[in-house]
Motif scaffolding. Sequence first.
Motif, PDB file in Angstrom:
ATOM      1  N   ASP A 248      36.918  40.253  42.740  1.00 65.89           N
ATOM      2  CA  ASP A 248      38.121  40.922  43.245  1.00 65.89           C
ATOM      3  C   ASP A 248      37.958  42.433  43.073  1.00 65.89           C
ATOM      4  O   ASP A 248      38.315  42.998  42.041  1.00 65.89           O
ATOM      5  N   TYR A 249      37.405  43.057  44.106  1.00 65.99           N
ATOM      6  CA  TYR A 249      37.086  44.494  44.035  1.00 65.99           C
ATOM      7  C   TYR A 249      38.330  45.374  43.994  1.00 65.99           C
ATOM      8  O   TYR A 249      38.287  46.525  43.551  1.00 65.99           O
ATOM      9  N   THR A 250      39.481  44.846  44.463  1.00 67.57           N
ATOM     10  CA  THR A 250      40.689  45.676  44.528  1.00 67.57           C
ATOM     11  C   THR A 250      41.133  46.124  43.129  1.00 67.57           C
ATOM     12  O   THR A 250      41.785  47.151  42.989  1.00 67.57           O
ATOM     13  N   ARG A 251      40.741  45.361  42.108  1.00 66.12           N
ATOM     14  CA  ARG A 251      41.164  45.695  40.737  1.00 66.12           C
ATOM     15  C   ARG A 251      40.478  46.945  40.216  1.00 66.12           C
ATOM     16  O   ARG A 251      40.964  47.566  39.272  1.00 66.12           O
ATOM     17  N   VAL A 252      39.324  47.320  40.781  1.00 65.42           N
ATOM     18  CA  VAL A 252      38.602  48.490  40.245  1.00 65.42           C
ATOM     19  C   VAL A 252      38.817  49.746  41.098  1.00 65.42           C
ATOM     20  O   VAL A 252      38.298  50.803  40.774  1.00 65.42           O
ATOM     21  N   ILE A 253      39.588  49.612  42.192  1.00 62.19           N
ATOM     22  CA  ILE A 253      39.887  50.802  43.000  1.00 62.19           C
ATOM     23  C   ILE A 253      41.140  51.463  42.419  1.00 62.19           C
ATOM     24  O   ILE A 253      42.229  50.887  42.460  1.00 62.19           O
TER      25      ILE A 253
END
Length: 371
Positions: A248-253
């Motif tokens: 879940d890449y959205t957590r690191v943006i």
Amino acid sequence: MKISVERAALLKAMSRAQGVVERRTTIPILSNVLLEASGDTLSIRATDLDVEVLETIPAMVEQAGATTAPAHMLHDIVRKLPDGAQAKLTDDGAGRLEVRAGRSDFRLATLPKDDFPVMASADYACHFQSKAGVLRRLFDKAKFAISTEETRYYLNGVYMHLADGAEGKALRCVATDGHRLARVDAPAPPGSDGMPGVIVPRKTVGELAKLLSDDEAVIEVGVSETKIRFATDNIALVSKVIDGSFPDYTRVIPQGNPRRMEVDAAEFAKAVDRVATVSSERSRAVKLALSEDRLVLSVNAPDSGAATEELAVAYADEAMEIGFNAKYLLEIAGQVDRENAVFLLNGSGDPTLVREGDDESAVYVVMPMRV
């Protein structure tokens, strides 16, 4: 098989084909390309069992037929033929392919065409069309962040999927290696609804660049849970996708980075490159010291020396210092097509968001380093 084909067309096709063929393989037939002549065309197929490319080129076919030939050797022979030459390919049916052009005559060992593996065709759940320029931008801007760490195999590619973008549904490509991340959007093409999210492997992304050279070409895309296919009128690239779940890449943006720095992207890249000259190869850490409308880049490498450079920037927040890997900064700055890059920062230990001016269709995240 007996055909005559123009050297330029054959060279272009063989260049694409030999990119797929591995130089070292334990399966001899995978070192070869499959040549099939019929009607007025020659089709050239190459595979490594994960990626397959098929290209059809015009040819004068005297005798239809099929054979296989060593990919890299045939490519080298065609490459060394004189410009404008007509290559005559003749399969003698006894394990030899003769390649003639002018006074040059080559005889290559062949393997049985029936031994050549052809990837099983998949039922693609989704079909859509896109301009080659759009797809190239998506993959080119994301691919630098692909991980090379084989243990995290699910990061060894570009994650292509549908997402909610700033202006509605978007076709999105994401890549990350845990240190930096690239997220690039384009408007979702008609017919892409219901597309499964797939991880396109690094090698496929590299080969795809050759297919997307003409910005205006229309590319047919087919996607299933296990395969992806890109095709033009005469070329098809089929690849297995990575069997794994992309994190879940959205957590690191970062969403709330309040400090904004705007800088000329080209000047910033040159300055980073200059000061990084004295840094140790292992870390290549560059410190950014920000104050009002001023950025000082510095490197302090005890073994080799130190360097500083000052740049004028647009920055109106409180002073701060933060360190980054120089290579990561250069790669991100190299993706910025617009004049200015915008850095959104929080603290010296927090990830930084980078985008191209006010364009939110491409955003990059880079983790800081201690300096």
